[in-house]
Design an enzyme around this catalytic site. Structure first.
Site, short mmCIF file in Angstrom:
data_model
loop_
_atom_site.label_atom_id
_atom_site.label_comp_id
_atom_site.label_asym_id
_atom_site.label_seq_id
_atom_site.Cartn_x
_atom_site.Cartn_y
_atom_site.Cartn_z
N HIS A 92 -8.19 -3.05 41.56
CA HIS A 92 -7.75 -3.32 42.94
C HIS A 92 -8.75 -4.14 43.74
O HIS A 92 -8.54 -4.32 44.94
CB HIS A 92 -7.52 -2.02 43.70
CG HIS A 92 -6.37 -1.22 43.19
ND1 HIS A 92 -5.09 -1.37 43.64
CD2 HIS A 92 -6.32 -0.26 42.23
CE1 HIS A 92 -4.29 -0.53 43.01
NE2 HIS A 92 -5.02 0.16 42.14
N LYS B 7 -5.78 -2.86 59.68
CA LYS B 7 -6.25 -2.68 58.30
C LYS B 7 -7.66 -2.13 58.38
O LYS B 7 -8.25 -2.09 59.46
CB LYS B 7 -6.23 -4.00 57.53
CG LYS B 7 -6.87 -5.17 58.29
CD LYS B 7 -6.79 -6.48 57.53
CE LYS B 7 -5.44 -7.13 57.62
NZ LYS B 7 -4.79 -7.31 56.35
N ARG B 8 -8.23 -1.71 57.25
CA ARG B 8 -9.62 -1.27 57.28
C ARG B 8 -10.50 -2.38 57.84
O ARG B 8 -10.23 -3.56 57.65
CB ARG B 8 -10.08 -0.90 55.86
CG ARG B 8 -9.54 0.42 55.36
CD ARG B 8 -10.03 1.58 56.17
NE ARG B 8 -11.43 1.85 55.96
CZ ARG B 8 -11.92 2.99 55.46
NH1 ARG B 8 -11.10 3.99 55.14
NH2 ARG B 8 -13.21 3.15 55.31
N LYS C 34 -12.24 -9.14 55.54
CA LYS C 34 -10.91 -9.21 56.15
C LYS C 34 -10.94 -10.02 57.45
O LYS C 34 -9.91 -10.36 58.01
CB LYS C 34 -10.37 -7.81 56.40
CG LYS C 34 -10.09 -7.04 55.09
CD LYS C 34 -9.58 -5.65 55.36
CE LYS C 34 -9.52 -4.77 54.12
NZ LYS C 34 -8.27 -4.93 53.36
N THR D 134 -1.00 -5.07 51.24
CA THR D 134 0.37 -4.54 51.28
C THR D 134 0.85 -4.49 52.73
O THR D 134 2.04 -4.51 52.99
CB THR D 134 0.45 -3.14 50.64
OG1 THR D 134 -0.67 -2.38 51.10
CG2 THR D 134 0.41 -3.22 49.14
N LYS E 244 4.56 -5.28 54.58
CA LYS E 244 5.25 -4.41 55.54
C LYS E 244 5.60 -5.17 56.81
O LYS E 244 6.72 -5.07 57.33
CB LYS E 244 4.36 -3.21 55.91
CG LYS E 244 4.17 -2.25 54.76
CD LYS E 244 3.00 -1.29 55.00
CE LYS E 244 2.55 -0.71 53.67
NZ LYS E 244 1.24 -0.07 53.72
C1 8GP Z 1 -7.03 -2.51 47.83
C2 8GP Z 1 -7.09 -4.01 47.98
O1 8GP Z 1 -8.16 -4.37 48.82
C3 8GP Z 1 -5.80 -4.51 48.58
O2 8GP Z 1 -5.81 -5.89 48.64
C4 8GP Z 1 -4.64 -4.03 47.72
O3 8GP Z 1 -3.42 -4.36 48.33
C5 8GP Z 1 -4.71 -2.52 47.56
O4 8GP Z 1 -5.94 -2.15 46.99
C6 8GP Z 1 -3.63 -1.99 46.64
O5 8GP Z 1 -3.67 -2.64 45.42
N1 8GP Z 1 -8.23 -2.07 47.18
C7 8GP Z 1 -8.76 -0.90 47.46
O6 8GP Z 1 -8.31 -0.15 48.30
C8 8GP Z 1 -9.93 -0.60 46.68
O7 8GP Z 1 -10.30 -1.36 45.83
N2 8GP Z 1 -10.55 0.50 46.93
C9 8GP Z 1 -11.79 0.70 46.30
C10 8GP Z 1 -12.29 1.91 46.08
C11 8GP Z 1 -11.88 0.93 44.93
#
Ligand code: 8GP
Length: 823
Positions: free
Chosen positions: A367, A558-559, A564, A666, A670
């Site tokens: 991810h 978002k976070r 970002k 994601t 949305k």
């Molecule tokens: C997130 C990605 O940043 C985001 O782009 C993507 O849509 C989402 O995963 C679902 O696939 N990644 C994480 O939240 C992530 O990598 N968290 C880290 C602790 C591994």
């Protein structure tokens, strides 16, 4: 077709809605010990929740026996995080009884919405990764894919964020303090999870050398199930979340020695394992407790998987035909040596047979490509906590590198890059390498991201295993993210094209011709306005600020993370402010810019950007020249239930990460699904959103991923942009000189310095001017409401691809090799 499916025909009968009111009253008394004449909303919410839940238990049991009878292959989605948010409305939506329930609740003297607000979010995740897991559970069960989520029931979920004097403050999220009616605790099921100790060799009766893990400290894992109803309740599945309990023998031995406090200390320490979710998004905090959590999840889950499997099979040889395990990032990757250990040490298999089973069972989803998020564990730590696993990892690596060396003779650098053990700076286990080696398939989460995995981060692996690394683009469930969160728009869509869209999102395409129908456009605009009014009321309640629903609602939720680029958005806001101040009578498109998002508690720079947003908001909102044209607010404590209010009300969705850094996103899906237009870079799934909605219906700007990489290689000079762009220079100088922090002039120097003196790693300076131009195009288009609404419709209409139903079917057919049951 299963019995369950047929039952869903007559909802009123199946769910005994005629008895619901009586059941709510009964539960008020019998379960909650409350007087039904009391008008406490919280009690009524709970009584309703129990009454809804009990209607699903029966369907859940039937679903499980369907799975059992058909001997269907099961999918196990292992994730350290799930982010389901609230359950009540999701249960009612998926059961199809929202309207009926609203009437019944009204007869009891409440509105459904006020009872809904009584529920605390289940915040058992940080952000995208956890929410994706929850969307996938919804899609799996809605499409009759036999699957389960496995995770951890944290006592404290993601922290509660408040804003005090412009700064983020964290409070613990004691979300189960008043109980959680959705949990079904399985007090009678306990598994033992081992830690520490040592690995011992012995000879078995045939004289073979074997290993056993001895002198361990044990903790018990107890499951807690939360039901996951499929849409239309074709099936009901569950996520099984583990909680740590102290082991009985452990206590008894200490008690017997008379050491009461010592025994209690041990109990408390072992139960700490599931106390708290680590609040870092994409940043590894290499704490022993975190590794314990990971192994705790894996060990308990595999005991459960094998127990279920062995009820119907006599040999483990066919495990991969009956079980598919998806690893949600590397967090549960310790499952690979764990399954090897179980197969060899407990079930007596040899290495080759065990390894073959293992690699046909696991698949791994990556991810993120951010280096600071890639998990590595010190060999010392892993070897102390899980000594037998460490041995197995070494052996996996030895055999793997032997294979690589045979394919690429003499390429020692390649060997050291691909090794599961990183040697430089003290030995560490690279969990991504372990996950790739031990899985049959690895996937990225958007086309661009998977491509970056193949050609960048995992390039060596892609050369060695050319078919292993693939793409499955993320998706979101249309049930929660349109039907449930946006009743106004859903109603309009259903009236226009019928109800099938919520199970077949591609159907939304039938809205395309309606974009040319002015009556439909008016109705579409009315739905958006209604949502903007609702959000305005929420904002007033939350931050005591009035916002005008007739302005452009520009949203970035978002976070908080530098990549970002919330800061780039702030730079645009400051530029607009300056333009208005320079020319107070200028004709500008009135905007309301809203932000929301949590920063990891230890992430200094992200917290400083929250402060900057709040200080800029203070200045902008207090300025008489600006009044009515620009307003800025930061909404505290972004979470799923807040997203459900924010997403339907957005006009503009900010998806402006540095190209190549956002794996998918994601939120972008949305917002567009709810009719927002996107301003964004060609990053993550934005690329595919553009392909679907058409380049003329999205505002794309900025460097592309390969240009970012190229600039980094050739030497990037942010000062050049500062010197050549007077408007940018003014913005930077205002931030750097303390214009927004008159009482503490140096407050934002670190923000200024990161761009001007520390290389501007995320390239905001380079993307500033293209972003400003894209924003100008937004302003111009918004003035032409007819065109804007047309594009808004076309965005929603073309989002069919981004249903998590589509993603899950890609996993099912291409990776898990399972078919929907009853089809
Ligand atoms: C997130 C990605 O940043 C985001 O782009 C993507 O849509 C989402 O995963 C679902 O696939 N990644 C994480 O939240 C992530 O990598 N968290 C880290 C602790 C591994």
């Amino acid at each position: 077709m299963s019995r369950v499916c047929k039952m869903s025909k007559n909802v009123r009968e199946v769910f005994r809605l005629d008895e619901l009111k009586d059941d709510i009253r009964r539960n008020m008394v019998a379960l909650l010990g409350n007087d039904p004449r009391s008008k406490r909303k919280f009690s009524y919410y709970n009584a309703l929740a129990y009454s809804v839940r009990e209607r699903l238990v029966d369907l859940w049991m039937r679903t499980q026996s369907d799975y059992y009878d058909s001997m269907a292959k099961r999918v196990y989605y292992l994730s350290m995080e799930f982010l389901p948010g609230r359950f009540l409305m999701n249960y009612l939506t998926n059961m199809g009884i929202v309207d009926e329930c609203r009437e019944i609740v009204a007869e009891l003297g409440f509105s459904l919405e006020e009872l809904e607000e009584e529920e605390w979010d289940a915040g058992l995740g940080n952000g995208g990764l956890g929410r994706l897991a929850s969307c996938y559970l919804d899609s799996m069960v809605s499409q009759n894919i036999p699957g389960y989520g496995y995770g951890i029931l944290y006592d404290y979920g993601i922290f509660y964020q408040s804003i005090v004097n412009g700064n983020q403050e964290e409070r613990c999220d004691n979300w189960r303090r008043h109980g959680c009616p959705w949990e079904i605790t399985r007090l009678d099921t306990l598994y033992e999870v081992k830690f520490y100790g040592r690995s011992e060799t012995y000879y078995d009766s045939d004289g073979n050398v074997r290993f056993r893990w001895v002198d361990t400290e044990n903790v018990m894992a107890m499951p807690c199930d939360i039901l996951i109803p499929g849409y239309g309740c074709s099936h009901v599945s569950n996520m099984r979340l583990w909680t740590a309990q102290s082991s009985r023998e452990f206590n008894l031995s200490d008690f017997n020695r008379g050491d009461y406090i010592g025994a209690m200390h041990g109990k408390v320490m072992s139960e700490n394992i599931t106390k708290v979710l680590y609040p870092n998004d994409q940043f590894l905090q290499g704490m022993e407790l975190r590794l314990k959590q990971q192994y705790f999840l894996v060990s308990a889950t595999f005991q459960d998987i094998l127990r279920r499997y062995l009820k119907q099979h006599t040999s483990l040889a066919a495990l991969p035909e009956a079980v598919a395990v998806q690893l949600n990032d590397t967090h549960p990757a310790i499952a690979i040596p764990e399954l090897m250990r179980l197969l060899m040490d407990v079930y007596g298999m040899g290495w080759d047979v065990a390894w073959d089973i293992c690699t046909r069972t696991f698949a791994y989803t990556n991810h993120t490509v951010l280096p600071e998020a890639l998990e590595t564990w010190p060999v010392d730590l892993l070897g102390r906590l899980l000594p037998r696993h460490m041995q197995i990892i070494y052996e996996i690596n030895r055999r793997f590198l032997e294979g690589v060396a045979a394919t690429f003779p003499g390429d020692t650098e390649r060997l050291s890059r691909m090794s599961v053990i990183q040697e430089e700076g003290g030995q560490r286990v690279r969990m991504a390498n372990l996950a790739i080696v031990g899985s049959h398939t690895v996937n990225g989460v958007a086309a661009l991201h998977s491509n970056i995995l193949q050609t960048g981060l995992f390039r060596d692996f892609h050369e060695y295993y050319p078919r292993k690394i693939r793409n499955v683009t993320n998706g979101v469930t249309p049930r929660r993210w349109l039907m449930q969160c946006n009743p106004a728009l859903s109603r309009l869509i259903t009236q226009s094209i019928g109800p099938e869209w919520c199970c077949n999102l591609e159907k939304l395409r039938e809205l395309v011709p309606l974009a040319e129908d002015s009556a439909f456009r008016d109705a579409w605009a009315r739905a958006k306005l209604e949502n903007k009014r609702l959000l305005s009321r929420y904002v007033l309640r939350k931050v005591q600020m009035g916002i005008n629903p007739n302005t452009l609602f520009d949203m970035q939720f978002k976070r908080m993370h530098e990549y970002k680029r919330q800061l780039l958005n702030v730079m645009h806001v400051i530029s607009l402010f300056n333009r208005i101040k320079d020319n107070p009578s200028a004709d500008i498109t009135p905007r309301t810019v809203l932000f929301g998002g949590k920063a990891a508690p230890g992430y200094y720079q992200a917290k400083l950007i929250i402060r900057l947003i709040n200080e800029v908001a203070r200045v902008v909102n207090a300025d008489a020249d600006v009044a009515g044209r620009l307003r800025v607010a930061f909404l505290p404590n972004y979470c799923i239930s807040q997203a459900e209010k924010v997403v339907p009300a957005a006009d503009l969705s900010e998806q402006i990460s540095t190209a190549g850094m956002e794996a998918s996103g994601t939120g972008n899906m949305k917002f567009a699904l709810n009719g927002a237009l996107t301003i964004g870079t060609l990053d993550g799934a934005n690329v595919e959103i553009m392909e679907e909605v058409g380049a003329e219906n999205i505002f794309i700007f900025g460097l592309k991923a390969h240009e970012v990489a190229e600039k980094r290689r050739s030497g990037y000079n942010p000062r050049e942009f500062y010197e050549n762009d007077a408007e940018l220079r003014r913005v930077m100088d205002m931030i750097g000189s303390g214009f927004f922090s008159p009482d503490e002039r140096g407050l934002f120097s670190p923000v200024y310095d990161s761009l001007m003196h520390h290389g501007d790693y995320y390239m905001l300076m380079a993307d500033y001017r293209p972003y400003m131009e894209a924003q100008a195009a937004v302003d111009a288009l918004y003035l032409d409401q007819d065109q804007w609404v047309r594009k808004s419709i076309l965005n929603a209409a073309n989002m069919g691809k981004f249903s998590s139903d589509r993603s899950v079917m890609e996993y099912a057919r291409g990776i898990w090799h399972v078919e929907p049951l009853g089809k």
